[in-house]
Design an enzyme around this catalytic site. Structure first.
Site, PDB file in Angstrom:
ATOM      1  N   GLY A 183       0.838  -1.189   0.000  1.00 40.61           N
ATOM      2  CA  GLY A 183       0.000   0.000   0.000  1.00 40.61           C
ATOM      3  C   GLY A 183       0.873   1.240   0.000  1.00 40.61           C
ATOM      4  O   GLY A 183       1.513   1.543  -1.016  1.00 40.61           O
ATOM      5  N   ASP A 212       8.758  -4.971 -13.658  1.00 34.14           N
ATOM      6  CA  ASP A 212       7.932  -4.300 -12.655  1.00 34.14           C
ATOM      7  C   ASP A 212       7.750  -2.838 -13.070  1.00 34.14           C
ATOM      8  O   ASP A 212       8.721  -2.085 -13.167  1.00 34.14           O
ATOM      9  CB  ASP A 212       8.611  -4.400 -11.295  1.00 34.14           C
ATOM     10  CG  ASP A 212       7.742  -3.921 -10.135  1.00 34.14           C
ATOM     11  OD1 ASP A 212       6.857  -3.088 -10.368  1.00 34.14           O
ATOM     12  OD2 ASP A 212       7.979  -4.381  -9.003  1.00 34.14           O
ATOM     13  N   SER A 264       6.725  -4.244  -1.940  1.00 30.43           N
ATOM     14  CA  SER A 264       6.233  -2.947  -2.386  1.00 30.43           C
ATOM     15  C   SER A 264       6.347  -1.965  -1.212  1.00 30.43           C
ATOM     16  O   SER A 264       7.441  -1.801  -0.658  1.00 30.43           O
ATOM     17  CB  SER A 264       4.806  -3.087  -2.915  1.00 30.43           C
ATOM     18  OG  SER A 264       4.397  -1.947  -3.625  1.00 30.43           O
ATOM     19  N   TRP A 265       5.256  -1.293  -0.817  1.00 33.84           N
ATOM     20  CA  TRP A 265       5.333  -0.459   0.391  1.00 33.84           C
ATOM     21  C   TRP A 265       5.792  -1.291   1.589  1.00 33.84           C
ATOM     22  O   TRP A 265       6.470  -0.770   2.481  1.00 33.84           O
ATOM     23  CB  TRP A 265       3.977   0.185   0.703  1.00 33.84           C
ATOM     24  CG  TRP A 265       3.828   0.561   2.140  1.00 33.84           C
ATOM     25  CD1 TRP A 265       3.092  -0.081   3.093  1.00 33.84           C
ATOM     26  CD2 TRP A 265       4.471   1.667   2.823  1.00 33.84           C
ATOM     27  NE1 TRP A 265       3.230   0.543   4.320  1.00 33.84           N
ATOM     28  CE2 TRP A 265       4.071   1.619   4.176  1.00 33.84           C
ATOM     29  CE3 TRP A 265       5.353   2.669   2.407  1.00 33.84           C
ATOM     30  CZ2 TRP A 265       4.497   2.550   5.118  1.00 33.84           C
ATOM     31  CZ3 TRP A 265       5.786   3.597   3.357  1.00 33.84           C
ATOM     32  CH2 TRP A 265       5.362   3.532   4.696  1.00 33.84           C
ATOM     33  N   HIS A 325       5.151  -6.739 -10.990  1.00 30.22           N
ATOM     34  CA  HIS A 325       5.124  -6.356  -9.580  1.00 30.22           C
ATOM     35  C   HIS A 325       4.351  -7.326  -8.698  1.00 30.22           C
ATOM     36  O   HIS A 325       4.607  -7.406  -7.504  1.00 30.22           O
ATOM     37  CB  HIS A 325       4.486  -4.964  -9.476  1.00 30.22           C
ATOM     38  CG  HIS A 325       4.508  -4.372  -8.108  1.00 30.22           C
ATOM     39  ND1 HIS A 325       5.663  -3.946  -7.489  1.00 30.22           N
ATOM     40  CD2 HIS A 325       3.493  -4.115  -7.226  1.00 30.22           C
ATOM     41  CE1 HIS A 325       5.375  -3.453  -6.301  1.00 30.22           C
ATOM     42  NE2 HIS A 325       4.076  -3.547  -6.107  1.00 30.22           N
TER      43      HIS A 325
END
Length: 323
Positions: free
Chosen positions: A51, A274, A118-119, A302
């Site tokens: 996120g 990605d 990711s986040w 991703h």
């Protein structure tokens, strides 16, 4: 370095159920959902979702050998099952790190493997840099350093050239005279008083990410990215963090402080194609942390659900369990 693709790719471990769940109070309005699964006597691992504003799900337990790992997961402030939903109050990188530490202490864990994509990779790095004595190792995917160039690439000009069809849908809610600053235009609407406009913009923001996560393109968008119940928290919290530069004290704070964790083992799974978090960030991290193991997946984007990413992450967690 890039490892050669294995002849047979690893798949996820079997589905398992959580053996304990709960809500943790904080020093704010937030209550944090958490759970444990796997082996109660196994190697502790904290799973940090993406996120910001995403959520954990049962499939995340399957990246770990349930006989070897004590799998701890939590929904970060404002999202998933944590309460209140979509709240931006006291919601920063540093309060999330405080929540992770509070949960570690509550569960009586001394050190744990830190796992995030990711986040989740951003938060994993920030947590480990802040508390290097509490990390055994890191297993990361889709490196995101939360810098201005990364945000400009994905939300202003860059990824738009690769996914022009999805980009048109992302632009649609924003008037042309505001499109020179799309994050700012979305932020105004995502935090405004018009609930219908907020929901429409949240779905457009979330769908843009959902339509670009896979090398298969927009048709592979996970359904939840177009559902308002998920999208509102996801979009509001992401935009809030991005407008505030991740609440880091300086640009490139993560790379500037990676020396604090270079002694820790680290596995990086990165899709070659990605578009959400391009490989430049994983490469920069690996250059700053040459001891890390960079596994470039040649046919992945991703999404954590792509076969090559699953293979790399499962091999990564097995590697961390054998250290």
């Amino acid at each position: 370095m890039a490892f050669p693709a294995p002849a047979t790719r690893r798949d996820l471990y079997p589905e398992i159920e959580a053996y304990q769940t709960g809500f943790m109070a904080t020093d704010s309005v937030h209550e944090i959902y958490w759970e444990q699964s796997g082996n109660p006597d196994g190697i502790p691992v904290i799973v940090l979702h993406g996120g910001p504003g995403g959520a954990v799900n049962p499939g995340m337990r399957r990246y770990f050998d349930p006989a070897k790992y004590r799998i701890v997961m939590l929904d970060q402030r404002g999202c998933g099952r944590s309460r209140p939903n979509a709240s931006l109050e006291d919601n920063t990188t540093w309060t999330l790190i405080a929540d992770i530490e509070r949960l570690r202490e509550q569960l009586g864990i001394d050190k744990w493997v830190v796992f995030g994509g990711s986040w989740g990779s951003t938060l994993s790095l920030a947590y480990a840099i802040t508390h290097p004595d509490r990390a055994l190792s890191l297993v990361l995917r889709g490196i995101f350093l939360l810098t201005r160039p990364e945000l400009h690439w994905f939300y202003q000009d860059g990824a738009s050239h690769i996914f022009p069809d999805a980009w048109e849908r992302f632009l649609e809610p924003i008037p042309e005279d505001e499109r020179h600053d799309l994050m700012g235009a979305y932020y105004k609407r995502l935090t405004g008083d018009d609930a219908a406009e907020r929901d429409r913009c949240a779905i457009a923001w979330s769908s843009w990410e959902g339509e670009t996560v896979s090398v298969q393109g927009p048709d592979a968008r996970p359904d939840r990215f177009a559902e308002a119940d998920f999208a509102v928290a996801f979009a509001r919290i992401e935009c809030w963090y991005f407008m505030n530069g991740g609440f880091f004290p300086e640009e490139n704070w993560l790379l500037n402080n990676v020396h604090r964790i270079r002694h820790l083992p680290c596995w990086i799974a990165q899709g070659r194609f990605d578009v959400v978090t391009p490989m430049t960030s994983a490469w920069a991290l690996h250059r700053a942390w040459p001891e890390s193991k960079l596994d470039v997946v040649p046919d992945a984007g991703h999404a954590s659900s792509e076969p090559g990413i699953i293979d790399s992450l499962v091999r990564g967690t097995d590697w961390a369990a054998g250290l």
